[in-house]
Design a protein around this motif. Structure first.
Motif, PDB file in Angstrom:
ATOM      1  N   ASN A  69      97.553 -22.862  29.265  1.00 59.56           N
ATOM      2  CA  ASN A  69      96.123 -22.290  29.375  1.00 59.56           C
ATOM      3  C   ASN A  69      95.968 -20.761  29.398  1.00 59.56           C
ATOM      4  N   VAL A  70      96.826 -20.360  28.050  1.00 57.13           N
ATOM      5  CA  VAL A  70      96.464 -18.932  27.683  1.00 57.13           C
ATOM      6  C   VAL A  70      95.657 -18.642  26.502  1.00 57.13           C
ATOM      7  N   ARG A  71      95.012 -19.741  26.107  1.00 60.51           N
ATOM      8  CA  ARG A  71      94.380 -19.661  24.826  1.00 60.51           C
ATOM      9  C   ARG A  71      93.655 -18.452  24.506  1.00 60.51           C
ATOM     10  N   GLU A  72      92.937 -17.865  25.393  1.00 63.57           N
ATOM     11  CA  GLU A  72      92.018 -16.830  25.388  1.00 63.57           C
ATOM     12  C   GLU A  72      92.542 -15.605  25.713  1.00 63.57           C
ATOM     13  N   ARG A  73      93.439 -15.603  26.553  1.00 61.82           N
ATOM     14  CA  ARG A  73      94.047 -14.466  27.507  1.00 61.82           C
ATOM     15  C   ARG A  73      95.280 -14.989  28.024  1.00 61.82           C
ATOM     16  N   GLY A  74      95.862 -13.536  28.723  1.00 61.96           N
ATOM     17  CA  GLY A  74      96.977 -13.964  29.387  1.00 61.96           C
ATOM     18  C   GLY A  74      98.300 -14.152  28.635  1.00 61.96           C
ATOM     19  N   HIS A  75      99.566 -14.367  29.216  1.00 67.15           N
ATOM     20  CA  HIS A  75     100.679 -14.299  28.473  1.00 67.15           C
ATOM     21  C   HIS A  75     101.566 -15.603  28.774  1.00 67.15           C
ATOM     22  N   ILE A  76     102.331 -16.009  27.852  1.00 64.28           N
ATOM     23  CA  ILE A  76     103.071 -17.338  28.068  1.00 64.28           C
ATOM     24  C   ILE A  76     104.134 -17.000  28.985  1.00 64.28           C
ATOM     25  N   ARG A  77     104.670 -18.124  29.553  1.00 55.94           N
ATOM     26  CA  ARG A  77     105.721 -17.956  30.611  1.00 55.94           C
ATOM     27  C   ARG A  77     106.963 -17.225  30.127  1.00 55.94           C
ATOM     28  N   VAL A  78     107.243 -17.496  28.795  1.00 61.89           N
ATOM     29  CA  VAL A  78     108.264 -16.608  28.576  1.00 61.89           C
ATOM     30  C   VAL A  78     108.224 -15.151  28.684  1.00 61.89           C
ATOM     31  N   CYS A  79     107.026 -14.632  28.304  1.00 59.75           N
ATOM     32  CA  CYS A  79     106.661 -13.132  28.441  1.00 59.75           C
ATOM     33  C   CYS A  79     106.884 -13.024  30.165  1.00 59.75           C
ATOM     34  N   HIS A  80     106.405 -13.852  31.025  1.00 54.72           N
ATOM     35  CA  HIS A  80     106.258 -13.479  32.250  1.00 54.72           C
ATOM     36  C   HIS A  80     107.837 -13.360  32.722  1.00 54.72           C
ATOM     37  N   ASN A  81     108.543 -14.456  32.224  1.00 55.44           N
ATOM     38  CA  ASN A  81     110.021 -14.294  32.793  1.00 55.44           C
ATOM     39  C   ASN A  81     110.733 -13.167  32.264  1.00 55.44           C
ATOM     40  N   VAL A  82     110.451 -12.349  31.020  1.00 61.63           N
ATOM     41  CA  VAL A  82     111.112 -11.208  30.703  1.00 61.63           C
ATOM     42  C   VAL A  82     110.723 -10.206  31.683  1.00 61.63           C
ATOM     43  N   LEU A 121      91.916  -0.505  38.576  1.00 62.55           N
ATOM     44  CA  LEU A 121      91.301  -1.803  38.746  1.00 62.55           C
ATOM     45  C   LEU A 121      91.351  -2.096  40.121  1.00 62.55           C
ATOM     46  N   PRO A 122      90.711  -3.213  40.623  1.00 62.47           N
ATOM     47  CA  PRO A 122      90.534  -3.914  41.850  1.00 62.47           C
ATOM     48  C   PRO A 122      91.595  -3.988  42.412  1.00 62.47           C
ATOM     49  N   GLU A 123      91.978  -3.853  43.691  1.00 65.08           N
ATOM     50  CA  GLU A 123      93.629  -4.205  44.289  1.00 65.08           C
ATOM     51  C   GLU A 123      94.096  -5.615  43.758  1.00 65.08           C
ATOM     52  N   GLN A 124      93.276  -6.511  43.820  1.00 63.65           N
ATOM     53  CA  GLN A 124      93.724  -7.983  43.598  1.00 63.65           C
ATOM     54  C   GLN A 124      94.130  -8.248  42.180  1.00 63.65           C
ATOM     55  N   GLU A 125      93.412  -7.422  41.521  1.00 65.63           N
ATOM     56  CA  GLU A 125      93.681  -7.472  39.949  1.00 65.63           C
ATOM     57  C   GLU A 125      94.913  -6.657  39.312  1.00 65.63           C
ATOM     58  N   ARG A 126      95.474  -5.899  40.188  1.00 72.61           N
ATOM     59  CA  ARG A 126      96.437  -4.714  39.720  1.00 72.61           C
ATOM     60  C   ARG A 126      97.695  -5.663  39.483  1.00 72.61           C
ATOM     61  N   PRO A 127      98.422  -5.374  38.316  1.00 66.60           N
ATOM     62  CA  PRO A 127      99.668  -5.944  37.883  1.00 66.60           C
ATOM     63  C   PRO A 127     100.594  -5.070  38.618  1.00 66.60           C
ATOM     64  N   SER A 128     101.834  -5.529  38.545  1.00 61.10           N
ATOM     65  CA  SER A 128     103.086  -4.751  38.843  1.00 61.10           C
ATOM     66  C   SER A 128     103.123  -3.574  38.113  1.00 61.10           C
ATOM     67  N   GLU A 129     103.765  -2.513  38.705  1.00 60.76           N
ATOM     68  CA  GLU A 129     104.190  -1.412  38.117  1.00 60.76           C
ATOM     69  C   GLU A 129     104.655  -1.465  36.657  1.00 60.76           C
ATOM     70  N   LEU A 130     105.484  -2.198  36.372  1.00 63.65           N
ATOM     71  CA  LEU A 130     106.199  -2.367  35.050  1.00 63.65           C
ATOM     72  C   LEU A 130     104.977  -3.022  34.110  1.00 63.65           C
ATOM     73  N   GLU A 131     104.319  -3.970  34.453  1.00 62.87           N
ATOM     74  CA  GLU A 131     103.485  -4.659  33.602  1.00 62.87           C
ATOM     75  C   GLU A 131     102.353  -3.770  33.333  1.00 62.87           C
ATOM     76  N   THR A 132     102.024  -2.924  34.456  1.00 63.85           N
ATOM     77  CA  THR A 132     101.137  -1.659  33.988  1.00 63.85           C
ATOM     78  C   THR A 132     101.558  -0.872  33.129  1.00 63.85           C
ATOM     79  N   CYS A 133     102.562  -0.426  32.998  1.00 58.32           N
ATOM     80  CA  CYS A 133     103.401   0.491  32.000  1.00 58.32           C
ATOM     81  C   CYS A 133     103.153  -0.355  30.459  1.00 58.32           C
TER      82      CYS A 133
END
Length: 188
Positions: A69-82, A121-133
């Motif tokens: 369910n990342v048709r419009e936005r977001g990333h596939i699990r492979v990316c999250h695993n990396v 970004l609002p605190e609840q929407e903040r990605p990890s430090e690395l994802e921010t980079c």
């Protein structure tokens, strides 16, 4: 597929950014393999067998995007695993600053930029430090592809972030070749 395999071996950061770009490309093609075949795959100068492998790779990514369910936005699990693996390595490197002082120092040179980016970004929407980079690097890459300029401050931030992520990617490659934290493996 060919580029992804090469980037996966050479530079995990470039691999992740490439996958994000492919996700956006597939979205631009409306996740339609016929459009991908016409606009992307047809441009590869490869034999029929390789062309079929490339098509199957794009089809598998489309299926993943649909199933996850990342048709419009977001990333596939492979990316999250990396990102998870990179975050784990990042934390290990920081925890062992005596062995990796260069990484520790570079992280703290980069941290003000990370904090500044996350603060937008609002605190609840903040990605990890690395994802921010990675988000910053990807955003600037997209701006460059669109022919847009960035400010000197943004260029300085991206330069530091790029250096930091490059260092992490180099440690990742070293860790893949010969684990940096062997003692952790023996503890289990």
């Amino acid at each position: 597929m060919i580029i992804a395999q090469q980037k996966r071996k050479e530079n995990i950061a470039e691999y992740l950014l490439y996958l994000w770009q492919v996700e956006d490309l597939l979205r631009a093609c409306k996740l339609d393999i016929n459009t991908v075949e016409q606009k992307v795959i047809s441009r590869y100068d490869v034999d029929d067998k390789t062309r079929l492998e490339i098509k199957e790779w794009y089809e598998s990514l489309i299926k993943m995007m649909e199933l996850e369910n990342v048709r419009e936005r977001g990333h596939i699990r492979v990316c999250h695993n990396v990102l998870i693996r990179l975050n784990d390595l990042h934390n290990q490197l920081l925890a062992d600053q005596g062995r990796f002082p260069d990484y520790y120092a570079d992280y703290y040179r980069t941290l003000p930029y990370i904090v500044q980016l996350r603060a937008t970004l609002p605190e609840q929407e903040r990605p990890s430090e690395l994802e921010t980079c990675f988000n910053a690097l990807y955003g600037v890459m997209m701006l460059h592809l669109q022919g847009k300029d960035i400010s000197q401050d943004t260029a300085a931030a991206i330069s530091q972030i790029s250096h930091f992520i490059g260092m992490l990617a180099a440690y990742y490659k070293r860790d893949e070749e010969k684990p940096l934290f062997v003692e952790d493996l023996n503890d289990n």
